[in-house]
Design an enzyme around this catalytic site. Structure first.
Site: not given
Ligand code: IMP
Ligand code: MG
Length: 193
Positions: A174, A168, A52, A111, A108
């Site tokens: 992307r 993506d 990402g 979340d 990127d």
């Molecule tokens: P986390 O581990 O939940 O913080 O998620 C982070 C990873 O999930 C990021 O590195 C992104 O690759 C992916 N991600 C989180 N939200 C999105 C989104 O809305 N669209 C696409 N990829 C996401």
């Molecule tokens: Mg990621």
């Protein structure tokens, strides 16, 4: 021309642009400046989170005018068509030469924070000289007040599923130059991690 510019998208696929390419470019320059001005050592080791952060990483490092190394690590948390993180799995390819380095993790989007948390602990175990993180986007998740945070954040964005500028859905989108919301997929109703 489609809503997201000179791409092969049809207009119906994108609900709206959340951050357009001009705002991204301006903010990437500002982030680079902040990162350089506050750096704890002369040289940086930037670790980009694939796939990402690929686009953001490429733009960001070209705005940082100090000696730096680029490394990458593979993390997968959204297998296939998932729109909620299924838990971060840090690949076996975390660089192993981060001891005594001034490390900057670049992702990127933040979340749940699971990805960053897992990466921080993997890097910390190696004894870096310093460890900071930069994300282009940070999702609004008020129900996760203890979420791992990043030192540098490009934009705070709503809790919607975003694509473009490296992000993506099932491997697609992307290459969109803007960060957009897909019209056919929203996380509404999904259980949160
Ligand atoms: P986390 O581990 O939940 O913080 O998620 C982070 C990873 O999930 C990021 O590195 C992104 O690759 C992916 N991600 C989180 N939200 C999105 C989104 O809305 N669209 C696409 N990829 C996401
Ligand atoms: Mg990621």
């Amino acid at each position: 021309m489609g809503i997201a510019g000179e791409t092969t998208l049809t207009d119906g696929e994108i609900a709206r642009i959340v951050v357009d390419r001009r705002r991204i470019a301006r903010r990437v320059s500002e982030l680079a400046e902040e990162i350089v001005e506050t750096r704890p050592g002369a040289e940086l080791t930037v670790v980009g989170v694939l796939t990402g952060a690929l686009v953001f990483l490429a733009d960001l490092v070209r705005r940082i005018p100090c000696p730096l190394r680029v490394r990458t690590v593979t993390v997968q948390s959204y297998p296939g068509e998932a729109i909620r993180s299924r838990g971060a799995t840090v690949g076996l390819d975390l660089p192993s030469d981060l001891a005594d380095r001034h490390v900057l993790l670049v992702d990127d989007i933040l979340d749940s924070g699971d990805t960053l948390k897992a990466l921080r602990s993997g890097v910390r175990a190696q004894g870096p000289a310093s460890l900071r993180a930069c994300v282009l986007l940070r999702k609004d998740r008020p129900l996760l007040p203890d979420r791992t945070d990043a030192e540098f954040v490009g934009f705070d964005v709503p809790d919607e599923f975003l694509v473009g500028y490296g992000l993506d859905f099932d491997g697609l989108y992307r290459n969109l130059p803007d960060v957009c919301v897909l019209s056919r997929h929203t996380p509404a109703g999904e259980t949160r991690p």
